[in-house]
Design a protein around this motif. Structure first.
Motif, PDB file in Angstrom:
ATOM      1  N   SER A   1       0.652  -1.069  -0.153  1.00 11.63           N
ATOM      2  CA  SER A   1      -0.150   0.237   0.300  1.00 11.63           C
ATOM      3  C   SER A   1       0.724   1.232   0.215  1.00 11.63           C
ATOM      4  N   VAL A   2       0.928   2.230  -1.304  1.00  7.68           N
ATOM      5  CA  VAL A   2       0.719   3.808  -0.745  1.00  7.68           C
ATOM      6  C   VAL A   2      -0.038   4.366   0.064  1.00  7.68           C
TER       7      VAL A   2
ATOM      8  N   ALA B   1      -3.575   4.905   3.740  1.00  9.61           N
ATOM      9  CA  ALA B   1      -2.858   3.509   3.133  1.00  9.61           C
ATOM     10  C   ALA B   1      -3.816   3.023   2.527  1.00  9.61           C
ATOM     11  N   ASP B   2      -3.142   3.515   0.918  1.00 10.12           N
ATOM     12  CA  ASP B   2      -3.911   2.922  -0.862  1.00 10.12           C
ATOM     13  C   ASP B   2      -3.300   1.629  -1.362  1.00 10.12           C
ATOM     14  N   ASP B   3      -4.106   0.696  -1.862  1.00  9.36           N
ATOM     15  CA  ASP B   3      -4.185  -0.321  -1.652  1.00  9.36           C
ATOM     16  C   ASP B   3      -4.557  -1.035  -2.948  1.00  9.36           C
ATOM     17  N   ASP B   4      -3.767   0.179  -4.611  1.00  5.23           N
ATOM     18  CA  ASP B   4      -4.668   0.048  -5.513  1.00  5.23           C
ATOM     19  C   ASP B   4      -5.790   0.565  -5.708  1.00  5.23           C
TER      20      ASP B   4
ATOM     21  N   ALA C   1      -6.445   2.009   5.315  1.00  3.97           N
ATOM     22  CA  ALA C   1      -6.190   2.287   6.459  1.00  3.97           C
ATOM     23  C   ALA C   1      -5.993   4.419   6.365  1.00  3.97           C
ATOM     24  N   MET C   2      -6.170   4.817   7.594  1.00  4.72           N
ATOM     25  CA  MET C   2      -6.121   5.873   7.860  1.00  4.72           C
ATOM     26  C   MET C   2      -5.268   6.362   8.726  1.00  4.72           C
ATOM     27  N   LEU C   3      -5.274   7.681   9.000  1.00  8.66           N
ATOM     28  CA  LEU C   3      -3.942   7.835  10.096  1.00  8.66           C
ATOM     29  C   LEU C   3      -3.744   9.710   9.593  1.00  8.66           C
TER      30      LEU C   3
ATOM     31  N   ARG D   1       4.024   0.231   9.199  1.00  8.06           N
ATOM     32  CA  ARG D   1       4.808   0.722   8.754  1.00  8.06           C
ATOM     33  C   ARG D   1       3.886   2.161   8.754  1.00  8.06           C
ATOM     34  N   LEU D   2       2.577   2.429   9.171  1.00  6.67           N
ATOM     35  CA  LEU D   2       2.243   3.932   9.760  1.00  6.67           C
ATOM     36  C   LEU D   2       2.694   4.507  10.674  1.00  6.67           C
ATOM     37  N   LEU D   3       3.067   3.540  11.475  1.00 12.46           N
ATOM     38  CA  LEU D   3       4.042   4.101  12.725  1.00 12.46           C
ATOM     39  C   LEU D   3       5.795   4.229  12.510  1.00 12.46           C
ATOM     40  N   ALA D   4       6.013   4.179  11.490  1.00 17.24           N
ATOM     41  CA  ALA D   4       7.243   4.700  10.903  1.00 17.24           C
ATOM     42  C   ALA D   4       7.069   5.469  10.564  1.00 17.24           C
TER      43      ALA D   4
END
Length: 155
Positions: free
Chosen positions: A4-5, A58-61, A66-68, A94-97
């Motif tokens: 995810s981007v 977090a965009d999976d195609d 997810a949201m942050l 990944r979002l925490l990083a």
């Protein structure tokens, strides 16, 4: 399958973000999905963005995974919500990083005491409990956490 981007949220995604938020929150078992809850979150997302949130997804195609939501001036990680279908895939890490890239020295957050899976995870990730108190809006006991870069931390 590509990862995810993580990218800034778009205003035309706010309703979908509110739905993801509700589904993720309700997956904790602390609340049940409802039209009323969804409406409250749909109203809250643009209000929070106007009030200082930096909102990411977090965009999976094309699918929101997810949201942050981060309030950078307050050093505050307000929301980290993973869609149920994407939980357990290290997306939270990944979002925490990503959060640590934006806030490299200190991060504050709060977590519902009843959401044991989340607060135990934050503790494993180096967050330290600072206090507990009841939220005046809904009465739920909230745990307030702080992460601070140690002088030898090389993040």
């Amino acid at each position: 399958m590509p990862e995810s981007v993580i990218r800034p949220a778009r205003p035309n995604e706010y309703d979908a973000i509110a739905r993801l938020w509700m589904e993720s929150w309700c997956s904790t078992g602390l609340e049940t999905p409802s039209d009323k809850l969804l409406e409250l979150l749909q109203e809250r997302v643009p209000r929070e963005v106007a009030g200082g949130w930096s909102l990411y997804v977090a965009d999976d195609d094309g699918r929101l995974a997810a949201m942050l939501a981060i309030n950078l001036p307050r050093l505050y990680l307000d929301q980290l919500m993973i869609a149920p279908a994407y939980q357990g895939r290290s997306l939270g890490r990944r979002l925490l990083a990503f959060t640590h890239e934006l806030l490299p020295d200190e991060v504050w957050l709060r977590c519902a005491e009843g959401n044991e899976k989340a607060w135990r995870w934050y503790e494993r990730e180096g967050f330290v409990l600072e206090k507990k108190e009841a939220d005046p809006l809904h009465g739920r006991i909230m745990k307030y956490y702080r992460w601070k870069r140690e002088s030898h931390d090389t993040r």
